[in-house]
Structure formats: structure tokens, C-alpha cells
Design a protein around this motif. Structure first.
Motif, PDB file in Angstrom:
ATOM      1  N   UNK A   1      30.598  -0.927 -15.320  1.00  0.00           N
ATOM      2  CA  UNK A   1      31.091   0.177 -14.332  1.00  0.00           C
ATOM      3  C   UNK A   1      32.221   0.676 -15.727  1.00  0.00           C
ATOM      4  N   UNK A   2      33.116   1.839 -14.949  1.00  0.00           N
ATOM      5  CA  UNK A   2      34.145   2.326 -15.711  1.00  0.00           C
ATOM      6  C   UNK A   2      34.954   1.820 -14.535  1.00  0.00           C
ATOM      7  N   UNK A   3      36.522   0.913 -14.997  1.00  0.00           N
ATOM      8  CA  UNK A   3      37.379   0.669 -13.539  1.00  0.00           C
ATOM      9  C   UNK A   3      38.226   1.791 -13.606  1.00  0.00           C
ATOM     10  N   UNK A   4      38.428   2.879 -13.676  1.00  0.00           N
ATOM     11  CA  UNK A   4      39.365   3.758 -13.876  1.00  0.00           C
ATOM     12  C   UNK A   4      38.381   5.042 -12.958  1.00  0.00           C
ATOM     13  N   UNK A   5      37.216   4.522 -13.051  1.00  0.00           N
ATOM     14  CA  UNK A   5      36.819   6.354 -12.391  1.00  0.00           C
ATOM     15  C   UNK A   5      35.953   5.256 -11.719  1.00  0.00           C
TER      16      UNK A   5
END
Length: 143
Positions: free
Chosen positions: A71-75
């Protein structure tokens, strides 16, 4: 061989290129996928793990002792599902890419279901429901 396809997360921090064979994809209805995506099912395209290249590796969460999810930790965009161990029979390791993360997901078609014990039948047959395009919804258009 297959075709190179690209994809990534909503904010663009994590991007990938994958070698894709065929247009078959599948829906997973298991409770783990429901919780991981926040949806009633997850749509995946399975590819050979070694054919995926990342501009930036996704963050990963060990969702069980046997699997992890990228996953993307930012979005927060969910990107992958993969087993931790490689297949014992010598076949290449696979990774499942979230269908919605592809830049052109319309190429794919659902060919099977997995985790059927947790499916929500009312959400699968939605052909008779009213339909509204995003560009027809005036509060959105006004923004």
C-alpha cells in the motif's frame, strides 16, 4: 510474452510497471480483503512477481502469518496481495495487483471469484440499480 502495463497509487508516490498476460482478473470476497480494501470485494490481476518493477517500493503490512499487502503510506491506496513464501513446486512467485491501481483497468474482465464464503450477493447483481455519472451530479460539477 505479455504486455507492459503501468499503475500506482492515488497520490503518485508509488508507481509500477508490470508484465501482464491476458485480460483475466478475479474478485476476492474473503473477510481479509474486505477489511484491507474497505469494500465488499477486492478486484485483482495476478502477475509474476519478478515482472513488476517499482519506482518506489510500496509499504507492506503483514496481514496474516502467510501473506502481506502492499500500500501507499502517504495516501492509503491498497496496491497488492502476495504470499510470503514462494511456491514449493518451483513455479514463479506471483503477486496480485489491485485492479483499480492500473492506469487502464478497463482492459480486464472478471473470470472467477475467490473467498465466496464471505460474498455479499446483493452487491454483486447491481444491474437494475439507478445510474448517475459523476459529471451529471451538480454538487460535484459546481465544485
Amino acid at each position: 510474452m505479455g504486455e507492459q502495463m503501468t499503475g500506482g497509487c492515488q497520490c503518485g508516490r508509488v508507481r509500477y510497471t508490470a508484465q501482464v498476460e491476458g485480460d483475466d482478473a478475479y474478485l476476492c470476497h474473503c473477510r481479509m480483503c474486505q477489511r484491507a480494501t474497505g469494500g465488499v470485494a477486492a478486484a485483482y490481476k495476478q502477475v509474476v512477481r519478478d515482472t513488476v518493477t517499482w519506482t518506489r517500493e510500496p509499504d507492506r503490512f503483514a496481514s496474516s502469518p502467510i501473506a502481506r499487502r502492499g500500500f501507499c503510506a502517504a495516501c492509503g491506496t491498497p496496491l497488492t496481495f502476495e504470499y510470503v513464501d514462494s511456491p514449493a513446486d518451483g513455479r514463479p512467485a506471483k503477486i496480485d495487483l489491485m485492479l483499480g491501481s492500473f492506469d487502464e483497468p478497463s482492459r480486464f474482465r472478471p473470470t472467477s471469484h475467490f473467498g465466496w464464503e464471505s460474498h455479499h450477493a446483493a452487491w454483486l447483481d447491481s444491474a437494475g440499480l439507478p445510474r448517475l455519472r459523476s459529471d451529471e451530479y451538480q454538487p460535484l460539477v459546481a465544485k
